[in-house]
Design an enzyme around this catalytic site. Structure first.
Site, short mmCIF file in Angstrom:
data_model
loop_
_atom_site.label_atom_id
_atom_site.label_comp_id
_atom_site.label_asym_id
_atom_site.label_seq_id
_atom_site.Cartn_x
_atom_site.Cartn_y
_atom_site.Cartn_z
N GLY A 118 0.82 -1.22 0.00
CA GLY A 118 0.00 0.00 0.00
C GLY A 118 0.85 1.27 0.00
N LEU A 119 1.76 1.39 0.97
CA LEU A 119 2.59 2.59 1.03
C LEU A 119 3.68 2.56 -0.04
CD1 LEU A 119 2.98 3.17 4.88
CD2 LEU A 119 1.21 3.96 3.31
N SER B 278 6.25 -9.76 -3.95
CA SER B 278 5.19 -9.79 -4.97
C SER B 278 5.64 -9.07 -6.24
CB SER B 278 3.94 -9.08 -4.45
OG SER B 278 3.53 -9.67 -3.26
N GLY C 193 9.25 -3.21 3.50
CA GLY C 193 8.89 -4.62 3.26
C GLY C 193 8.72 -5.40 4.54
N GLY C 194 7.80 -6.33 4.51
CA GLY C 194 7.58 -7.22 5.65
C GLY C 194 6.11 -7.43 5.91
N SER D 276 6.41 1.05 13.60
CA SER D 276 4.94 1.13 13.75
C SER D 276 4.56 1.60 15.15
CB SER D 276 4.34 -0.26 13.51
OG SER D 276 2.97 -0.26 13.85
N TYR E 32 3.80 -8.76 15.95
CA TYR E 32 4.16 -7.77 14.93
C TYR E 32 4.87 -6.57 15.58
CZ TYR E 32 3.18 -3.77 11.83
OH TYR E 32 3.27 -2.64 11.06
N SER F 111 -1.36 5.51 11.22
CA SER F 111 -2.27 4.85 10.27
C SER F 111 -2.22 5.65 8.98
CB SER F 111 -3.70 4.85 10.81
OG SER F 111 -3.75 4.26 12.10
N SER F 112 -1.49 5.14 8.00
CA SER F 112 -1.31 5.87 6.75
C SER F 112 -2.13 5.21 5.65
CB SER F 112 0.17 5.96 6.38
OG SER F 112 0.35 6.96 5.40
P1 NAI Z 1 1.71 -3.79 3.01
O1 NAI Z 1 1.41 -5.07 3.70
O2 NAI Z 1 0.70 -3.26 2.03
O3 NAI Z 1 3.11 -3.88 2.26
C1 NAI Z 1 4.19 -4.66 2.74
C2 NAI Z 1 4.88 -5.28 1.55
O4 NAI Z 1 5.94 -6.09 2.03
C3 NAI Z 1 3.96 -6.17 0.69
O5 NAI Z 1 3.95 -5.73 -0.65
C4 NAI Z 1 4.57 -7.56 0.84
O6 NAI Z 1 4.51 -8.32 -0.36
C5 NAI Z 1 6.00 -7.25 1.23
N1 NAI Z 1 6.58 -8.37 1.95
C6 NAI Z 1 6.02 -9.10 2.95
N2 NAI Z 1 6.84 -10.10 3.32
C7 NAI Z 1 7.95 -10.00 2.55
C8 NAI Z 1 9.14 -10.75 2.45
N3 NAI Z 1 9.37 -11.81 3.23
N4 NAI Z 1 10.05 -10.36 1.53
C9 NAI Z 1 9.83 -9.30 0.74
N5 NAI Z 1 8.72 -8.54 0.78
C10 NAI Z 1 7.79 -8.89 1.67
O7 NAI Z 1 1.96 -2.71 4.15
P2 NAI Z 1 1.93 -1.12 4.06
O8 NAI Z 1 0.66 -0.65 4.66
O9 NAI Z 1 2.31 -0.67 2.72
O10 NAI Z 1 3.08 -0.75 5.10
C11 NAI Z 1 4.42 -0.60 4.70
C12 NAI Z 1 5.32 -0.70 5.92
O11 NAI Z 1 4.94 0.30 6.85
C13 NAI Z 1 5.21 -2.04 6.64
O12 NAI Z 1 6.50 -2.39 7.12
C14 NAI Z 1 4.29 -1.75 7.80
O13 NAI Z 1 4.57 -2.59 8.91
C15 NAI Z 1 4.62 -0.30 8.10
N6 NAI Z 1 3.50 0.41 8.69
C16 NAI Z 1 2.42 0.76 7.92
C17 NAI Z 1 1.36 1.44 8.49
C18 NAI Z 1 0.20 1.94 7.68
O14 NAI Z 1 -0.64 2.63 8.25
N7 NAI Z 1 0.08 1.65 6.39
C19 NAI Z 1 1.35 1.74 9.92
C20 NAI Z 1 2.55 1.32 10.63
C21 NAI Z 1 3.57 0.68 10.02
C1 15L Z 2 0.19 -0.82 11.36
O1 15L Z 2 1.31 -1.03 11.83
C2 15L Z 2 -0.29 -1.58 10.19
O2 15L Z 2 0.74 -1.86 9.27
C3 15L Z 2 -1.44 -0.90 9.48
O3 15L Z 2 -2.07 -1.85 8.60
C4 15L Z 2 -2.46 -0.36 10.48
O4 15L Z 2 -3.02 -1.43 11.21
C5 15L Z 2 -1.76 0.59 11.42
O5 15L Z 2 -0.64 0.00 12.03
C6 15L Z 2 -2.68 1.12 12.52
O6 15L Z 2 -2.32 1.00 13.68
O7 15L Z 2 -3.72 1.69 12.19
#
Ligand code: NAI
Ligand code: 15L
Length: 264
Positions: free
Chosen positions: A13-14, A35, A71-72, A110, A135, A164-165
């Site tokens: 997503g981000l 992916s 990533g993760g 996070s 997590y 929460s982005s």
């Molecule tokens: P997301 O789940 O959409 O993206 C994470 C990406 O990491 C996915 O594309 C996935 O394929 C990849 N991934 C997962 N396991 C992997 C592996 N073993 N090797 C390589 N790639 C792998 O998450 P989002 O929302 O884009 O978040 C990005 C980062 O920001 C994450 O680390 C998340 O924990 C952190 N985060 C996001 C928040 C939000 O509000 N969107 C809030 C707090 C933290």
């Molecule tokens: C996170 O760390 C997650 O990656 C995201 O999907 C949301 O759950 C966010 O925190 C949140 O706390 O809203």
């Protein structure tokens, strides 16, 4: 302008958002994910790999000036996938940085590293971690790993405790944790371009009215969020009210405090 910026988790997503928005800040974007990443634009290099594969991560990091590590696993899950992606993955990343001389990482941490604090508490960067999930523990591991690699090897990291982005807040808790994509982008830019960040912890939230987080210890980043969750208040207020003892209303990490346990 830096030569090559790596974004891990670029298919997420981000990652999709920052793939577009960080392009002006590097001559070449290297984009990585487990992916598919689609088709490369002229300024892009694509590198599909699993973060738990040390040799692949070393190759992914070769020739890179800085990293935005998204990533993760991004939600609560069983321990094994979290161990592989978030714990082994972050270790592989920092080991590759050490061996290859990569000097700046922005780590997507996070709010779930501090998710067991009550919403009545105000936290700054020095608040002891209180993870609300496996997590959250894995993100704490990432923060500690980055601390060690700065103290021991001088690799600089900005740990962004993202709230929460998303395009907009989904519930009342997110009125406090919301981080707009514009504010996220500017925070990433500051984290990549500010000289001498050392090891910095910053809460990634917009200028929300009911914030729980104090970023005074990250003032050197010069980041000033411009948005807030207020434009969404009427929409959120129209939702059926949650009970006062719903974890969403009590804990900073919301319902993450209730997830699991999972089988390994
Ligand atoms: P997301 O789940 O959409 O993206 C994470 C990406 O990491 C996915 O594309 C996935 O394929 C990849 N991934 C997962 N396991 C992997 C592996 N073993 N090797 C390589 N790639 C792998 O998450 P989002 O929302 O884009 O978040 C990005 C980062 O920001 C994450 O680390 C998340 O924990 C952190 N985060 C996001 C928040 C939000 O509000 N969107 C809030 C707090 C933290
Ligand atoms: C996170 O760390 C997650 O990656 C995201 O999907 C949301 O759950 C966010 O925190 C949140 O706390 O809203």
């Amino acid at each position: 302008m830096m030569n090559r910026l790596l974004i891990t988790g670029a298919a997420g997503g981000l990652g999709k958002v920052l793939r577009q928005r960080l392009a002006p800040f590097a001559k070449t974007l290297r984009l990585s994910d487990l992916s598919s990443l689609g088709t490369a634009a002229p300024n892009e290099e694509l590198f599909q790999c699993d973060l738990s594969d040390a040799a692949a991560v070393h190759e992914m990091m070769t020739g890179v000036d800085a990293v935005v590590h998204l990533g993760g696993i991004s939600v609560e899950a069983a321990f094994k996938p979290i161990l592989d992606a978030n714990i082994v993955g972050v270790f592989n990343l920092y080991e590759a940085a050490r061996k290859l001389g990569v000097k700046r990482i922005v780590f997507a941490s996070s709010n779930h590293v501090i998710g067991f604090y009550k919403q009545t508490e105000k936290l700054d960067a020095d608040a002891p971690m209180r993870p609300d999930s496996l997590y959250g523990i894995s993100k704490g591991f990432g923060e500690l790993t980055s601390r060690f690699y700065f103290d021991r090897y001088g690799i600089e990291t900005v740990c962004v405790r993202i709230g929460s982005s998303f395009p907009e807040p989904a519930d009342l808790r997110m009125m406090s944790t919301y981080l707009s994509y514009d504010d996220l982008t500017e925070l990433m830019r500051c984290s990549l371009q500010t000289p001498n960040v050392g090891h910095t912890i910053v809460y990634g939230a917009s200028n929300n009215r009911d914030s729980w987080w104090d970023n005074s210890k990250a003032a050197h980043l010069g980041w000033q969020p411009k948005d807030s969750s207020e434009p969404f208040r009427a929409k959120i207020d129209a939702q059926p009210p949650a009970a006062a003892d719903d974890p969403m209303m009590v804990y900073q990490g919301g319902r993450f405090v209730t997830h699991g346990p999972f089988d390994v």
